[in-house]
Scaffold this motif. Structure first.
Motif, PDB file in Angstrom:
ATOM      1  N   SER A  57       0.858  -1.142   0.048  1.00  0.00           N
ATOM      2  CA  SER A  57       0.041   0.064   0.129  1.00  0.00           C
ATOM      3  C   SER A  57       0.989   1.316   0.105  1.00  0.00           C
ATOM      4  CB  SER A  57      -0.849  -0.015   1.253  1.00  0.00           C
ATOM      5  OG  SER A  57      -0.120   0.555   2.295  1.00  0.00           O
ATOM      6  N   GLY A  58       0.425   2.333  -0.219  1.00  0.00           N
ATOM      7  CA  GLY A  58       1.028   3.422  -0.122  1.00  0.00           C
ATOM      8  C   GLY A  58       1.371   3.986   1.362  1.00  0.00           C
ATOM      9  N   THR A  59       0.672   3.450   2.320  1.00  0.00           N
ATOM     10  CA  THR A  59       0.977   3.636   3.683  1.00  0.00           C
ATOM     11  C   THR A  59       2.380   2.871   3.945  1.00  0.00           C
ATOM     12  OG1 THR A  59      -1.284   3.911   4.107  1.00  0.00           O
ATOM     13  CG2 THR A  59       0.306   3.524   6.287  1.00  0.00           C
ATOM     14  N   ASP A  60       2.394   1.449   3.680  1.00  0.00           N
ATOM     15  CA  ASP A  60       3.490   0.665   3.788  1.00  0.00           C
ATOM     16  C   ASP A  60       4.542   1.116   3.156  1.00  0.00           C
ATOM     17  OD1 ASP A  60       2.047  -1.158   5.457  1.00  0.00           O
ATOM     18  OD2 ASP A  60       1.558  -2.409   4.120  1.00  0.00           O
ATOM     19  N   THR A  83      -2.629  16.984   4.686  1.00  0.00           N
ATOM     20  CA  THR A  83      -2.252  15.711   4.060  1.00  0.00           C
ATOM     21  C   THR A  83      -3.153  14.467   4.649  1.00  0.00           C
ATOM     22  OG1 THR A  83      -0.549  14.011   3.366  1.00  0.00           O
ATOM     23  CG2 THR A  83      -0.080  15.071   5.189  1.00  0.00           C
ATOM     24  N   TRP A  84      -3.177  13.374   3.950  1.00  0.00           N
ATOM     25  CA  TRP A  84      -3.665  12.220   4.578  1.00  0.00           C
ATOM     26  C   TRP A  84      -2.825  11.632   5.612  1.00  0.00           C
ATOM     27  CZ3 TRP A  84      -7.610   9.557   5.700  1.00  0.00           C
ATOM     28  CH2 TRP A  84      -7.815   8.294   5.816  1.00  0.00           C
ATOM     29  N   ILE A  85      -3.665  11.230   6.697  1.00  0.00           N
ATOM     30  CA  ILE A  85      -3.027  10.588   7.889  1.00  0.00           C
ATOM     31  C   ILE A  85      -1.614   9.867   7.904  1.00  0.00           C
ATOM     32  CG2 ILE A  85      -4.394   8.762   8.397  1.00  0.00           C
ATOM     33  CD1 ILE A  85      -3.983  10.575  11.396  1.00  0.00           C
ATOM     34  N   SER A  86      -1.806   8.960   6.626  1.00  0.00           N
ATOM     35  CA  SER A  86      -0.524   8.145   6.554  1.00  0.00           C
ATOM     36  C   SER A  86       0.732   8.861   6.582  1.00  0.00           C
ATOM     37  CB  SER A  86      -0.471   7.483   5.016  1.00  0.00           C
ATOM     38  OG  SER A  86      -1.740   6.770   5.117  1.00  0.00           O
ATOM     39  N   THR A  87       0.884   9.926   6.175  1.00  0.00           N
ATOM     40  CA  THR A  87       2.053  10.576   6.009  1.00  0.00           C
ATOM     41  C   THR A  87       2.647  10.771   7.367  1.00  0.00           C
ATOM     42  OG1 THR A  87       1.243  11.823   4.158  1.00  0.00           O
ATOM     43  CG2 THR A  87       3.262  12.655   4.737  1.00  0.00           C
ATOM     44  N   GLU A 154       9.556  11.885  -1.307  1.00  0.00           N
ATOM     45  CA  GLU A 154       8.421  12.484  -1.920  1.00  0.00           C
ATOM     46  C   GLU A 154       7.212  11.625  -1.655  1.00  0.00           C
ATOM     47  OE1 GLU A 154       6.371  13.836  -5.941  1.00  0.00           O
ATOM     48  OE2 GLU A 154       8.103  12.516  -6.228  1.00  0.00           O
ATOM     49  N   ASP A 155       6.168  12.007  -0.873  1.00  0.00           N
ATOM     50  CA  ASP A 155       4.949  11.170  -0.562  1.00  0.00           C
ATOM     51  C   ASP A 155       4.304  11.439  -1.982  1.00  0.00           C
ATOM     52  OD1 ASP A 155       2.498   9.992  -0.449  1.00  0.00           O
ATOM     53  OD2 ASP A 155       2.445  10.910   1.690  1.00  0.00           O
ATOM     54  N   ALA A 156       4.351  10.834  -2.825  1.00  0.00           N
ATOM     55  CA  ALA A 156       3.770  11.020  -4.200  1.00  0.00           C
ATOM     56  C   ALA A 156       2.298  10.072  -4.530  1.00  0.00           C
ATOM     57  CB  ALA A 156       4.600  10.729  -5.311  1.00  0.00           C
ATOM     58  N   ALA A 157       1.723   9.925  -3.335  1.00  0.00           N
ATOM     59  CA  ALA A 157       0.690   9.079  -3.629  1.00  0.00           C
ATOM     60  C   ALA A 157      -0.502   9.588  -4.462  1.00  0.00           C
ATOM     61  CB  ALA A 157       0.045   8.654  -2.054  1.00  0.00           C
ATOM     62  N   GLN A 158      -0.353  10.934  -4.566  1.00  0.00           N
ATOM     63  CA  GLN A 158      -1.500  11.440  -5.079  1.00  0.00           C
ATOM     64  C   GLN A 158      -0.933  11.839  -6.651  1.00  0.00           C
ATOM     65  OE1 GLN A 158      -3.561  14.469  -3.052  1.00  0.00           O
ATOM     66  NE2 GLN A 158      -3.824  13.073  -1.343  1.00  0.00           N
ATOM     67  N   SER A 159       0.279  11.578  -7.052  1.00  0.00           N
ATOM     68  CA  SER A 159       1.020  12.552  -7.948  1.00  0.00           C
ATOM     69  C   SER A 159       1.734  11.873  -9.125  1.00  0.00           C
ATOM     70  CB  SER A 159       1.969  13.601  -7.507  1.00  0.00           C
ATOM     71  OG  SER A 159       2.884  12.903  -6.692  1.00  0.00           O
ATOM     72  N   THR A 178       4.638   5.793  -3.785  1.00  0.00           N
ATOM     73  CA  THR A 178       3.296   6.258  -4.268  1.00  0.00           C
ATOM     74  C   THR A 178       2.140   5.204  -4.071  1.00  0.00           C
ATOM     75  OG1 THR A 178       2.099   6.952  -6.122  1.00  0.00           O
ATOM     76  CG2 THR A 178       3.498   5.065  -6.512  1.00  0.00           C
ATOM     77  N   SER A 179       1.008   5.391  -4.174  1.00  0.00           N
ATOM     78  CA  SER A 179       0.002   4.452  -3.784  1.00  0.00           C
ATOM     79  C   SER A 179      -0.856   4.066  -5.012  1.00  0.00           C
ATOM     80  CB  SER A 179      -1.050   5.568  -2.773  1.00  0.00           C
ATOM     81  OG  SER A 179      -2.346   4.508  -2.639  1.00  0.00           O
ATOM     82  N   PHE A 180      -1.282   2.760  -5.138  1.00  0.00           N
ATOM     83  CA  PHE A 180      -2.321   2.347  -6.076  1.00  0.00           C
ATOM     84  C   PHE A 180      -3.674   2.012  -5.441  1.00  0.00           C
ATOM     85  CE2 PHE A 180       2.009   0.480  -7.640  1.00  0.00           C
ATOM     86  CZ  PHE A 180       2.395   1.559  -8.236  1.00  0.00           C
ATOM     87  N   SER A 183      -8.806   4.806  -6.249  1.00  0.00           N
ATOM     88  CA  SER A 183      -9.144   5.943  -6.615  1.00  0.00           C
ATOM     89  C   SER A 183      -7.879   7.008  -6.972  1.00  0.00           C
ATOM     90  CB  SER A 183      -9.915   6.727  -5.459  1.00  0.00           C
ATOM     91  OG  SER A 183      -9.094   6.949  -4.374  1.00  0.00           O
ATOM     92  N   LYS A 184      -6.603   6.475  -6.684  1.00  0.00           N
ATOM     93  CA  LYS A 184      -5.399   7.305  -7.046  1.00  0.00           C
ATOM     94  C   LYS A 184      -5.368   7.557  -8.539  1.00  0.00           C
ATOM     95  CE  LYS A 184      -3.958   8.062  -2.939  1.00  0.00           C
ATOM     96  NZ  LYS A 184      -4.970   8.550  -2.104  1.00  0.00           N
ATOM     97  N   PRO A 185      -4.463   8.326  -9.093  1.00  0.00           N
ATOM     98  CA  PRO A 185      -4.036   8.515 -10.543  1.00  0.00           C
ATOM     99  C   PRO A 185      -3.927   7.113 -11.130  1.00  0.00           C
ATOM    100  CG  PRO A 185      -3.239  10.510  -9.546  1.00  0.00           C
ATOM    101  CD  PRO A 185      -3.795   9.313  -8.328  1.00  0.00           C
TER     102      PRO A 185
HETATM  103  C1  LIG Z   1      -0.798  11.708   0.522  1.00  0.00           C
HETATM  104  C2  LIG Z   1      -1.018  10.204   0.577  1.00  0.00           C
HETATM  105  N1  LIG Z   1      -0.162   9.500   1.470  1.00  0.00           N
HETATM  106  C3  LIG Z   1      -0.337   8.193   1.604  1.00  0.00           C
HETATM  107  C4  LIG Z   1      -1.494   7.695   1.176  1.00  0.00           C
HETATM  108  C5  LIG Z   1      -1.664   6.086   1.799  1.00  0.00           C
HETATM  109  O1  LIG Z   1      -1.905   5.293   0.606  1.00  0.00           O
HETATM  110  P1  LIG Z   1      -2.720   3.928   0.792  1.00  0.00           P
HETATM  111  O2  LIG Z   1      -3.960   4.223   1.100  1.00  0.00           O
HETATM  112  O3  LIG Z   1      -2.418   3.319  -0.615  1.00  0.00           O
HETATM  113  O4  LIG Z   1      -2.182   3.197   2.150  1.00  0.00           O
HETATM  114  C6  LIG Z   1      -2.448   8.133   0.706  1.00  0.00           C
HETATM  115  C7  LIG Z   1      -3.544   7.581   0.304  1.00  0.00           C
HETATM  116  O5  LIG Z   1      -4.743   7.802   0.635  1.00  0.00           O
HETATM  117  C8  LIG Z   1      -2.151   9.679   0.404  1.00  0.00           C
HETATM  118  O6  LIG Z   1      -3.151  10.196  -0.428  1.00  0.00           O
END
Ligand SMILES: Cc1ncc(COP(=O)(O)O)c(C=O)c1O
Length: 362
Positions: A57-60, A83-87, A154-159, A178-180, A183-185
């Motif tokens: 995942s993008g978090t991992d 940002t999303w909490i994961s960061t 670079e947290d490029a989850a959205q880019s 990045t994240s797949f 709903s991501k790009p």
């Molecule tokens: C900026 C940002 N960082 C990290 C993540 C985490 O990605 P994931 O949902 O794949 O764990 C997301 C996605 O929601 C995100 O938007």
């Protein structure tokens, strides 16, 4: 009208996806099968990065990046509160402290002019976020990082798919993540993510950490996690990648059409894209002074909209221990209070988009 249309693409390439996933079911290598390596090669090629390591995942992905850099208790990692909490979550999960710097009022990305003063002896990394599909000023961030010998993630989850000065997001600094998420790009059909680097040692560590720190069978010199991406998701991504460049173009066109249609409306701000950037508009987000009224009004017209990150991270209860209060990061707070994302996906029809624009303009 859907907020994010995930069905239209499947109608377009579902047959190919079914054929690819069928192959996986037949060869049976569900974990780290050949499609995983194949998609990693394609993703690395797309970004121009030497290495790509897919993960669960993008978090991992962010977590593995920090683990590979050896970040832990007592360390500080600089990031943004909008940002999303994961960061910030992954920083805290490792016992380190997220140190926030405010965002810029134009791009809503890390304000690079505030970065240097946030650096202390404990700072071990800088983690900017490419919010809503646009990269921050990575040259400026990299320059500060170089001065203090700090790695940048670079947290490029959205880019994924965006560019900065002609270079692809995910290949702009020490590590791209990045994240797949669907709903991501570049979304798959479940969870997934990827790490990018030009550093051989880091890439090797990413591969170890995603399989429990295993260097060779049953030999674990470092701690890791179960962080692999499924072969099935890799197979699906391989087909989506074929149409992705066209989707990026569609996103850019839709973003521009929105911005032209919504220009010069009192009380409303459209996204500002730096001249040397292209955005993939993971979301098309505006700032509305009367957000609640606008959201209710759009709802009456059956137009979906979402306010992402309406409570910035420094005001989240889970980060209470950091001792922040309202007013600490005024730009992030303003954006959190006014942001409103409108329907966006490559398959949004001209007619639906015109309806959204008309509804807001009248
Ligand atoms: C900026 C940002 N960082 C990290 C993540 C985490 O990605 P994931 O949902 O794949 O764990 C997301 C996605 O929601 C995100 O938007």
């Amino acid at each position: 009208m859907q907020f994010i249309d995930l069905k239209s693409r499947h109608q377009l390439i579902g047959g190919k996806i079914n054929a690819r996933t069928q192959q996986v079911m037949e060869h049976g290598q569900f974990i780290l099968g050949p499609e995983v390596r194949e998609v990693e090669e394609k993703l690395a090629q797309y970004t121009g990065s030497k290495h790509c390591v897919t993960v669960s995942s993008g978090t991992d992905s962010l977590l593995i990046a920090l683990m590979a850099l050896g970040i832990g208790a007592g360390d500080e990692v600089i990031t943004v509160p909008y940002t999303w909490i994961s960061t910030a979550e992954v920083i805290s999960l490792l016992g380190a402290k997220p140190v926030f710097v405010d965002i810029r009022p134009d791009t809503w990305n890390m304000d690079e002019t505030l970065l240097e003063v946030a650096i202390t002896e404990k700072t071990k990394a800088i983690m900017p976020v490419s919010i809503y599909g646009q990269c921050p000023d990575m040259d400026a961030i990299n320059e500060v990082a170089k001065k203090y010998n700090l790695p940048v993630i670079e947290d490029a989850a959205q880019s994924f798919g965006a560019t900065y000065k002609g270079k692809k997001s995910c290949n702009l600094t020490t590590i791209g993540s990045t994240s797949f998420f669907p709903s991501k790009p570049l979304g798959c059909y479940g969870d997934g993510g990827a790490l990018f680097t030009n550093n051989d040692e880091l890439a090797e560590k990413f591969r170890w950490i995603r399989v429990h720190g295993q260097v060779r069978k049953h030999h674990h010199p470092i701690l890791g996690i179960n962080g692999r991406m499924d072969t099935l998701q890799a197979a699906i991504l391989l087909e989506i990648l074929e149409v992705f460049p066209d989707e990026v173009q569609k996103r850019e066109n839709l973003g521009q059409t929105y911005s032209e249609g919504l220009a010069n409306i009192e009380g409303l701000e459209t996204p500002s894209i730096r001249e040397d950037n292209t955005s993939v508009y993971a979301q098309y987000t505006i700032l509305a002074e009367q957000r609640e009224e606008m959201q209710n009004y759009l709802k009456e017209k059956d137009i979906p909209s979402v306010s992402y990150y309406s409570v910035p991270l420094h005001l989240q209860p889970v980060f209470k221990n950091l001792g922040h209060q309202a007013g600490d990061f005024s730009v992030a707070e303003k954006v959190a209070n006014q942001c409103l994302s409108l329907p966006m996906s490559p398959y949004l029809t001209q007619e639906d988009q015109a309806n959204v624009i008309d509804a807001i303009c009248t």
